[in-house]
Design a protein around this motif. Sequence first.
Motif, PDB file in Angstrom:
ATOM      1  N   GLU A 177     -56.198   3.185  37.256  1.00 25.72           N
ATOM      2  CA  GLU A 177     -56.416   3.399  38.694  1.00 25.72           C
ATOM      3  C   GLU A 177     -55.821   2.275  39.524  1.00 25.72           C
ATOM      4  O   GLU A 177     -55.265   2.505  40.605  1.00 25.72           O
ATOM      5  CB  GLU A 177     -57.913   3.554  38.960  1.00 25.72           C
ATOM      6  N   LEU A 178     -55.917   1.058  39.016  1.00 30.19           N
ATOM      7  CA  LEU A 178     -55.319  -0.080  39.708  1.00 30.19           C
ATOM      8  C   LEU A 178     -53.806   0.101  39.809  1.00 30.19           C
ATOM      9  O   LEU A 178     -53.197  -0.196  40.850  1.00 30.19           O
ATOM     10  CB  LEU A 178     -55.652  -1.376  38.968  1.00 30.19           C
ATOM     11  N   ALA A 179     -53.213   0.621  38.747  1.00 28.05           N
ATOM     12  CA  ALA A 179     -51.770   0.850  38.758  1.00 28.05           C
ATOM     13  C   ALA A 179     -51.387   1.891  39.798  1.00 28.05           C
ATOM     14  O   ALA A 179     -50.377   1.739  40.501  1.00 28.05           O
ATOM     15  CB  ALA A 179     -51.310   1.289  37.367  1.00 28.05           C
ATOM     16  N   VAL A 180     -52.182   2.955  39.936  1.00 27.15           N
ATOM     17  CA  VAL A 180     -51.915   3.976  40.949  1.00 27.15           C
ATOM     18  C   VAL A 180     -51.963   3.351  42.337  1.00 27.15           C
ATOM     19  O   VAL A 180     -51.097   3.592  43.183  1.00 27.15           O
ATOM     20  CB  VAL A 180     -52.916   5.142  40.834  1.00 27.15           C
ATOM     21  N   LEU A 181     -52.983   2.536  42.603  1.00 31.48           N
ATOM     22  CA  LEU A 181     -53.114   1.906  43.918  1.00 31.48           C
ATOM     23  C   LEU A 181     -51.972   0.922  44.191  1.00 31.48           C
ATOM     24  O   LEU A 181     -51.546   0.754  45.334  1.00 31.48           O
ATOM     25  CB  LEU A 181     -54.460   1.179  44.017  1.00 31.48           C
ATOM     26  N   ALA A 182     -51.500   0.267  43.143  1.00 29.47           N
ATOM     27  CA  ALA A 182     -50.420  -0.709  43.306  1.00 29.47           C
ATOM     28  C   ALA A 182     -49.042  -0.057  43.276  1.00 29.47           C
ATOM     29  O   ALA A 182     -48.029  -0.731  43.539  1.00 29.47           O
ATOM     30  CB  ALA A 182     -50.514  -1.774  42.215  1.00 29.47           C
ATOM     31  N   GLY A 183     -48.991   1.244  42.961  1.00 29.23           N
ATOM     32  CA  GLY A 183     -47.711   1.923  42.854  1.00 29.23           C
ATOM     33  C   GLY A 183     -46.891   1.426  41.690  1.00 29.23           C
ATOM     34  O   GLY A 183     -45.659   1.356  41.767  1.00 29.23           O
ATOM     35  N   SER A 184     -47.562   1.066  40.584  1.00 29.27           N
ATOM     36  CA  SER A 184     -46.881   0.501  39.419  1.00 29.27           C
ATOM     37  C   SER A 184     -47.289   1.240  38.151  1.00 29.27           C
ATOM     38  O   SER A 184     -48.163   2.112  38.170  1.00 29.27           O
ATOM     39  CB  SER A 184     -47.230  -0.986  39.261  1.00 29.27           C
ATOM     40  N   ARG A 185     -46.670   0.854  37.061  1.00 28.04           N
ATOM     41  CA  ARG A 185     -47.096   1.364  35.758  1.00 28.04           C
ATOM     42  C   ARG A 185     -48.360   0.619  35.337  1.00 28.04           C
ATOM     43  O   ARG A 185     -48.569  -0.534  35.737  1.00 28.04           O
ATOM     44  CB  ARG A 185     -45.987   1.140  34.722  1.00 28.04           C
ATOM     45  N   PRO A 186     -49.214   1.246  34.509  1.00 25.76           N
ATOM     46  CA  PRO A 186     -50.424   0.549  34.048  1.00 25.76           C
ATOM     47  C   PRO A 186     -50.078  -0.782  33.394  1.00 25.76           C
ATOM     48  O   PRO A 186     -49.116  -0.890  32.621  1.00 25.76           O
ATOM     49  CB  PRO A 186     -51.030   1.524  33.037  1.00 25.76           C
ATOM     50  N   ALA A 187     -50.847  -1.802  33.728  1.00 25.94           N
ATOM     51  CA  ALA A 187     -50.598  -3.157  33.219  1.00 25.94           C
ATOM     52  C   ALA A 187     -50.773  -3.192  31.704  1.00 25.94           C
ATOM     53  O   ALA A 187     -51.672  -2.564  31.143  1.00 25.94           O
ATOM     54  CB  ALA A 187     -51.548  -4.149  33.879  1.00 25.94           C
ATOM     55  N   GLY A 188     -49.933  -3.971  31.064  1.00 25.78           N
ATOM     56  CA  GLY A 188     -50.024  -4.120  29.617  1.00 25.78           C
ATOM     57  C   GLY A 188     -50.678  -5.411  29.185  1.00 25.78           C
ATOM     58  O   GLY A 188     -50.963  -5.598  28.005  1.00 25.78           O
ATOM     59  N   ASP A 189     -50.915  -6.313  30.126  1.00 23.12           N
ATOM     60  CA  ASP A 189     -51.584  -7.571  29.793  1.00 23.12           C
ATOM     61  C   ASP A 189     -52.421  -8.026  30.986  1.00 23.12           C
ATOM     62  O   ASP A 189     -52.332  -7.491  32.093  1.00 23.12           O
ATOM     63  CB  ASP A 189     -50.587  -8.653  29.370  1.00 23.12           C
ATOM     64  N   TRP A 190     -53.230  -9.046  30.745  1.00 24.68           N
ATOM     65  CA  TRP A 190     -54.187  -9.493  31.747  1.00 24.68           C
ATOM     66  C   TRP A 190     -53.496 -10.093  32.972  1.00 24.68           C
ATOM     67  O   TRP A 190     -53.927  -9.867  34.106  1.00 24.68           O
ATOM     68  CB  TRP A 190     -55.156 -10.507  31.144  1.00 24.68           C
ATOM     69  N   ASP A 191     -52.442 -10.819  32.780  1.00 19.00           N
ATOM     70  CA  ASP A 191     -51.737 -11.408  33.918  1.00 19.00           C
ATOM     71  C   ASP A 191     -51.237 -10.324  34.872  1.00 19.00           C
ATOM     72  O   ASP A 191     -51.270 -10.495  36.099  1.00 19.00           O
ATOM     73  CB  ASP A 191     -50.563 -12.269  33.433  1.00 19.00           C
ATOM     74  N   GLU A 192     -50.760  -9.212  34.318  1.00 13.59           N
ATOM     75  CA  GLU A 192     -50.272  -8.133  35.159  1.00 13.59           C
ATOM     76  C   GLU A 192     -51.428  -7.444  35.887  1.00 13.59           C
ATOM     77  O   GLU A 192     -51.282  -7.032  37.043  1.00 13.59           O
ATOM     78  CB  GLU A 192     -49.494  -7.115  34.314  1.00 13.59           C
ATOM     79  N   VAL A 193     -52.576  -7.329  35.243  1.00 14.01           N
ATOM     80  CA  VAL A 193     -53.763  -6.779  35.910  1.00 14.01           C
ATOM     81  C   VAL A 193     -54.104  -7.614  37.139  1.00 14.01           C
ATOM     82  O   VAL A 193     -54.337  -7.085  38.238  1.00 14.01           O
ATOM     83  CB  VAL A 193     -54.969  -6.729  34.941  1.00 14.01           C
ATOM     84  N   VAL A 194     -54.134  -8.926  36.983  1.00 12.45           N
ATOM     85  CA  VAL A 194     -54.462  -9.816  38.094  1.00 12.45           C
ATOM     86  C   VAL A 194     -53.409  -9.708  39.194  1.00 12.45           C
ATOM     87  O   VAL A 194     -53.739  -9.682  40.393  1.00 12.45           O
ATOM     88  CB  VAL A 194     -54.603 -11.267  37.607  1.00 12.45           C
ATOM     89  N   ARG A 195     -52.135  -9.636  38.818  1.00 13.85           N
ATOM     90  CA  ARG A 195     -51.081  -9.529  39.827  1.00 13.85           C
ATOM     91  C   ARG A 195     -51.234  -8.247  40.647  1.00 13.85           C
ATOM     92  O   ARG A 195     -51.118  -8.266  41.881  1.00 13.85           O
ATOM     93  CB  ARG A 195     -49.700  -9.546  39.154  1.00 13.85           C
ATOM     94  N   GLN A 196     -51.509  -7.146  39.968  1.00  7.00           N
ATOM     95  CA  GLN A 196     -51.695  -5.888  40.681  1.00  7.00           C
ATOM     96  C   GLN A 196     -52.936  -5.941  41.568  1.00  7.00           C
ATOM     97  O   GLN A 196     -52.931  -5.420  42.699  1.00  7.00           O
ATOM     98  CB  GLN A 196     -51.806  -4.728  39.693  1.00  7.00           C
ATOM     99  N   ALA A 197     -54.004  -6.556  41.073  1.00  6.85           N
ATOM    100  CA  ALA A 197     -55.227  -6.660  41.862  1.00  6.85           C
ATOM    101  C   ALA A 197     -54.997  -7.479  43.128  1.00  6.85           C
ATOM    102  O   ALA A 197     -55.496  -7.137  44.212  1.00  6.85           O
ATOM    103  CB  ALA A 197     -56.346  -7.280  41.026  1.00  6.85           C
ATOM    104  N   LEU A 198     -54.249  -8.571  43.027  1.00  7.76           N
ATOM    105  CA  LEU A 198     -53.921  -9.377  44.206  1.00  7.76           C
ATOM    106  C   LEU A 198     -53.104  -8.566  45.210  1.00  7.76           C
ATOM    107  O   LEU A 198     -53.318  -8.653  46.424  1.00  7.76           O
ATOM    108  CB  LEU A 198     -53.156 -10.626  43.789  1.00  7.76           C
ATOM    109  N   GLU A 199     -52.184  -7.767  44.707  1.00  6.82           N
ATOM    110  CA  GLU A 199     -51.357  -6.942  45.582  1.00  6.82           C
ATOM    111  C   GLU A 199     -52.209  -5.911  46.326  1.00  6.82           C
ATOM    112  O   GLU A 199     -52.063  -5.723  47.540  1.00  6.82           O
ATOM    113  CB  GLU A 199     -50.280  -6.241  44.753  1.00  6.82           C
TER     114      GLU A 199
END
Length: 494
Positions: free
Chosen positions: A154-176
Amino acid sequence: MKRPLPGAAGLAARVVPRVLSVAGTDPTGGAGIQADLKSIAANGGYGMAVVTALVAQNTRGVRSVHTPPVEFLREQLLSVSDDVQIDAVKVGMLGDAAVIAEVAGWLRRVRPPVVVIDPVMVATSGDRLLSPEAEQALHEVLPLAGLITPNVPELAVLAGSRPAGDWDEVVRQALEVSARWGVRVLAKGGHLDGGTVFDALVDASGAEPVRRLQAPRVPTTATHGTGCSLSSAVATWQVTTGDWLTSIDRAKSWLTESLRHGEELRVGQGHGPVSHFAGLWERGGLATSASGEWWQRIAQLRADTVTDPFLTGLADGTLGKDQFVGYLAQDTHYLDGYAAVLSRLARMADDPVEQAFWAGSAAACLTTETALHRAWGASSSPIDPIGPVTRAYLDHLETATDAGYEQGVAAVLPCYWMYADIGRQLGPSAAGNPYREWIDTYQDSLFGESARSARGIADRAAADAEPEVREQMWQAFEASAQLERRFFAAGSPA
């Protein structure tokens, strides 16, 4: 002052958060409003629900979604908010664009103090639950939340990205996402691999944009409705804590425990639900509280006790010193005998925890006598002879304990519980009150915990007892409560 631990604290009435779930349904009970209501209750709240969508789903997936007319949704929302003061709202599945617009308009008008939005777009099974049009409409409701709780897809949908594959990418999308909609985001790492699950409270505009939490991963297939359950728990806790990180931490601790026990439910053939009440069942059981019933049955006696002239004089400082010192002399006699009874219960108890509790309480009786009674000139061997009420009380405690452990724990309970209740009702003491130190000890948090522990022991004993023994426990409890009342009355001004 008759206390098994120094001081006394009131069992203050707890504020119960009134939490509304606005979400879809799950006929198997593991997700949606069914899970929300369980989560709210398990975390100490009163749950209410407004249905946005009727979902035909089970632990293996979603079959179909029926969205009732938006006019009916409006009637549900108004029915609640016109009548009930809402402390928090958890928003889950929002069906379609018209439903989202209706809920957004209601939130703007009502402005609940706590709003948590779980942007339900993708089920645990992987099914997409919103149309593309509805996903776009969801963007207008996100800024109305205090916190949103998307999972990784769901975070990826909101960020307009592919689902994160690691924790750093999750945090980056959440900040966005946080920056784009001006909202706090609970970034969740449950969908990622690894033995530790990382989560973070992300606020792009905050002084500390990323505040991390972590917990051991629970190996289980019982993950159906975890997002619903967590967001509802956070909303419930936020009413009482007022701090998002604290609320998330407490909700996560509860969810971890519930995940550990989910598979024990044996619900469904796919991803089963978490066990929302596992902690309650393990620590509290299914038996009703015998002591709670007893407490209600002595309601009038308790009301008479708290208005006794001795206590009212103590509270406002008008009690004569002679009356108080005379009371202390009798209390010293009582503490000596009460400590002996508690020591005896420690020897009778089968459970090591209960043994330690009674032994510690007995020791604390004598500590209290030394520290507080002597401060007022009352020695541990008072000159005044033991009075008839004090003698009767101690005789009763000894007789009850002679009859058995169950009757003994019921007999000593009023000394804990009534003193704690008196401490709550006396309230803060004035600075010039000569008895201020004593009144303050009535409100000691340690004694409040002690009273709750004694009540728990009595309830467990009653739950395992035969009916006739339960009746004897009630009789022992009532007799002690009557003697508590008489003990104060004996110290009242003539």
